[in-house]
Structures are given as structure tokens and as C-alpha cells.
Design an enzyme around this catalytic site. Sequence first.
Site, mmCIF file in Angstrom:
data_model
loop_
_atom_site.group_PDB
_atom_site.id
_atom_site.type_symbol
_atom_site.label_atom_id
_atom_site.label_comp_id
_atom_site.label_asym_id
_atom_site.label_seq_id
_atom_site.Cartn_x
_atom_site.Cartn_y
_atom_site.Cartn_z
ATOM 1 N N LYS A 170 54.709 67.577 92.679
ATOM 2 C CA LYS A 170 56.158 67.580 92.445
ATOM 3 C C LYS A 170 56.490 66.440 91.494
ATOM 4 O O LYS A 170 56.549 65.275 91.879
ATOM 5 C CB LYS A 170 56.965 67.400 93.731
ATOM 6 N N GLY A 201 61.761 70.178 91.963
ATOM 7 C CA GLY A 201 62.900 70.082 92.866
ATOM 8 C C GLY A 201 63.205 68.642 93.214
ATOM 9 O O GLY A 201 62.598 67.706 92.676
ATOM 10 N N GLY A 203 63.713 65.210 95.737
ATOM 11 C CA GLY A 203 62.915 64.555 96.762
ATOM 12 C C GLY A 203 63.222 65.067 98.145
ATOM 13 O O GLY A 203 62.316 65.293 98.963
ATOM 14 N N VAL A 206 62.085 69.068 98.301
ATOM 15 C CA VAL A 206 60.678 69.402 98.040
ATOM 16 C C VAL A 206 59.751 68.266 98.467
ATOM 17 O O VAL A 206 58.832 68.463 99.263
ATOM 18 C CB VAL A 206 60.450 69.756 96.553
ATOM 19 N N GLY A 207 59.989 67.061 97.962
ATOM 20 C CA GLY A 207 59.094 65.945 98.272
ATOM 21 C C GLY A 207 58.980 65.661 99.751
ATOM 22 O O GLY A 207 57.876 65.503 100.290
ATOM 23 N N GLU A 245 52.458 53.822 95.527
ATOM 24 C CA GLU A 245 52.636 52.782 94.514
ATOM 25 C C GLU A 245 54.133 52.671 94.315
ATOM 26 O O GLU A 245 54.774 53.601 93.826
ATOM 27 C CB GLU A 245 51.902 53.157 93.221
ATOM 28 N N CYS A 279 57.098 49.590 86.602
ATOM 29 C CA CYS A 279 57.090 48.937 87.909
ATOM 30 C C CYS A 279 56.370 47.598 87.885
ATOM 31 O O CYS A 279 56.642 46.733 88.718
ATOM 32 C CB CYS A 279 56.449 49.860 88.942
ATOM 33 N N GLU A 379 64.820 44.600 92.011
ATOM 34 C CA GLU A 379 64.154 45.252 90.884
ATOM 35 C C GLU A 379 65.223 45.922 90.023
ATOM 36 O O GLU A 379 65.886 46.860 90.448
ATOM 37 C CB GLU A 379 63.141 46.293 91.381
#
Length: 478
Positions: A170, A201, A203, A206-207, A245, A279, A379
Site C-alpha cells: 500500500k 487507499g 491508512g 487499507v493500511g 521506520e 526522516c 519534526e
Amino acid sequence: MSHDAKFFIDGRWIDPAEAAFIEVIDPATEQPFTKIAAGARTDVDRAVAAAKKAFETYALTSREERLALLRRILDAYNARADDLAKAVSQEMGAPLAFSREAQVWSGRVHLESTIEALEAYEFSRVQGTSLIVKEPVGVAALITPWNWPLNQIVCKVAPALAAGCACVLKPSEIAPVSGVLFAEIVEAAGAPPGVFNLVNGTGADVGQVMAGHPDVDMVSFTGSTRAGIIVAKTAADTVKRVAQELGGKSPNIILADADFEAAVRGGAEACFANSGQSCDAPTRMLVPQNRHDEAVAVAAGVAERMKVGDPRTEGIDLGPVVSQVHFVKIQRLIEAGIAEGARLAAGGPGRPPGLNRGYYVRPTVFGDVTPGMTIEREEIFGPVLTIIRYSDEDEAVRIANDTPYGLAAYVSSADLDHARKIAARLRAGTVNLNYPAWDVRAPFGGFKQSGNGREYGRFGIDDYLELKAVVGYRQAVA
């Protein structure tokens, strides 16, 4: 023919179970340029079922068969390099040259390094009377981000296939077109049906369904720490492996004995690259107290020389950031820096002069940043550099480690042994000394809330394997 509005499941391009779609926005124009199918639980079920069936036979393939597949994928990837570069540039705003030379390049070199690692990988060894075997973990759910789309797709798909896993990918719904092209590449390479599947899709729809699916054996996720926590909690109910990660707030310690101007300039350029959307970007520059103002002046000069504009224009250094939501977040954090008393040395709120459309952010430098400020803690994920004083090296290390993150760190020194000693004290998965070249064979991953597991080369393959002991494999010697 575009496959943007379809899914790749069991070796075929198919329509989504429900006619739902997501517009993909070009961040340079703020206008939609295509739409993707928005998956739901039924689509995930179909993809996972295909992967589970394919795993039964693919797990038994030989090293040579998997190498042949990865080499065909590499050839097909190279053949589509121009298409990939244009897609990444349009979907997430990378300047076209950067898209070709960094974004597409990263996927290529990770395919090459995975092939190299697989050629020499030790899947079994005899220990005493036992055989120690590394076997594929099973069906892997792969959830990738928008900021380095091809890097992260390849960093997950290639080692999963090398290990003998079947997978469901995904990509980010914000930058999904390069993922669709990658699925076309895998199809062109002749992957067995079901070994690689793509479902687009959100998160949530689908995720998260993938993470909690009882027939998924492992989830590999790259994204924000907030989303990573949701993935981990969702996966916990089925006790599956989770590799992550996540975010970072990487310190960049410039020691007193460094080539100071070059070190500051290199740190600023690294912070601003990819419009600050990396990142592991060195966003917190730590400098000796008596050289703070010098560092601010050098970094501000770098920011002011950066050419920001349409990513399709030659000579552009930075394109837009990826989305309206992300643009607003960065603006809020820049405003917070000003409100909390940091000194704005370059950039600031709003778009660069002459740009009234597109999610363009001014490369920004803050001096007089102190530990605890919002811009020092959060961040930002944009082209914003914070410069912090330290009185001695012990304080520099304390400030560097005083973060919930631990993805990367940077040290600059003219004395390599000196830099190595500082590196040994830093709590980060990767420590870069004097801005080295990207090492795609070294493990990449984080300490603390920057995640767990490692990617790249043989370390990436490790994450997709289970250890089995066959005890009594050899007769004991009396």
C-alpha cells in the site's frame, strides 16, 4: 493505458470492490492530475488471499529463481526510469533532476544491493547436531510513505521477494502513481501471480486493515511515529512481526576542530534537500557557543541561494512540499519558532517571492534556538534548520540525545578519531561522519521512537525471515 484506478491482485489489474476514488494533487499547481482507486476491506482480503496462496509455492523457490526475478525487475525498472522520474516529480514535488538522480536512483541501487546480498546470503548452517535455517516469514504487508516513494517501495519489496515472502503493497495515497508504475514493472518482470499485490487507499481503510489481518504474518511500515503506533497496536492482536521506520529529529554536531564553514554549509544543504522532507535530515545543528553567529550567517547564505520553484523547471533546487495539510503544518511551526523567541535569519512564513500558487515553503534558518522550543522538539519535515549553541562536547551530546527520536545523527570533525568517539555516544541507528556518501549496504533504521528493524542490503532480508532449528539434524558423535 493508465492503471491508476485499478489494483494489481493475483497477477491481474482489477477494479476495486467499490467505485470509490481519491484525487491525486500536483503540489506545484494545487490541482488534481489523476485519481486512484480507494481500497476497502474486501480489496485487502482479495490481495492477502492471493499472497497467501502464492506463498505456498514461492517460499519453496530456489535462490537462483528469486535472483532471476529480481534481475528482471531491475531491468524493467531501468526501462521505466523516465516515467518513474516524471511521476515522482508530479506527485510529490521533487525537482525533475533530483527525481531522476536521487529518487529513481535510490530504487535502482537498492535493487542492485539486494541482488548482491541475496547472491551471498546464508540461509542455513549446521551448529553441532542441529541445522539452523532462515525461512520466509510469510505474507508481508508493506506500507510506504510519500517522501521517498521508490526508495521505500524497493527497500521493502526487494528484500521480501529475496527472502521468499509474498507481499501486499500500500503506497501513500498522497503519492501513489510511482507505486502503480512499480506494479507495472513487477508485472513486466513476470512475477508469479499473487507474489506481489498492490492495493491503494487510505491508512485507515487499507493500511490498518492490512496490519490487523489474520493472514498477514508481518507488517513493514514507514511513516510518522503517530501512525506507526496505530499500526503496532493493530498488529498486536494477531501477534505478527512489525518492522517500522518512523520519525526523526536528527542532530548535527559540528565540532570545534571541523572545517567550520564547509560543515555548516553541508549541513544546511542536507537539511534543505528534498524540501526538507527526509526522516533523517540533519535539522538540529549544534555548534560551539562562540561560533553560533558565524554558523547562522553561513546557513542563512545557503538558504538565500536556494532556487525554489516549479519542479519541471531546470536549475530549481527545491520544489513544493507535498500537500496543503503539510504546508499549513510547516507554516504553523515556523510561526511557533518566531513566537518562542528564536531568531529568524532567513526565510520565514509564507511562500517565496513570486510564487502565489503551489505548496512552496521558504528555506528557513533559525538561530538562538534553545532546547525545549517547539521547533527544536517537533519534526517539522520541511526546509527549516534550527541552530543551537553548546558550551562543551558533553553538552552537545546531551542535547543531541535529548529527543524521543533516534533515527540518524551527524558529526563533523577534521579528526576522524575524534568524530568516532562522539559517534559512540549518540543514540541513533545511523551516525554519519563528515557527510559521507549514502551507503546502501549499511543497515538503516532507528532507536527509540524512530522505530525498530533494519532495511538495506542483507539487513533488509533478515527482517523477512524466521529462524528454525532442526534439532538432531546430524547424529551426535559418541
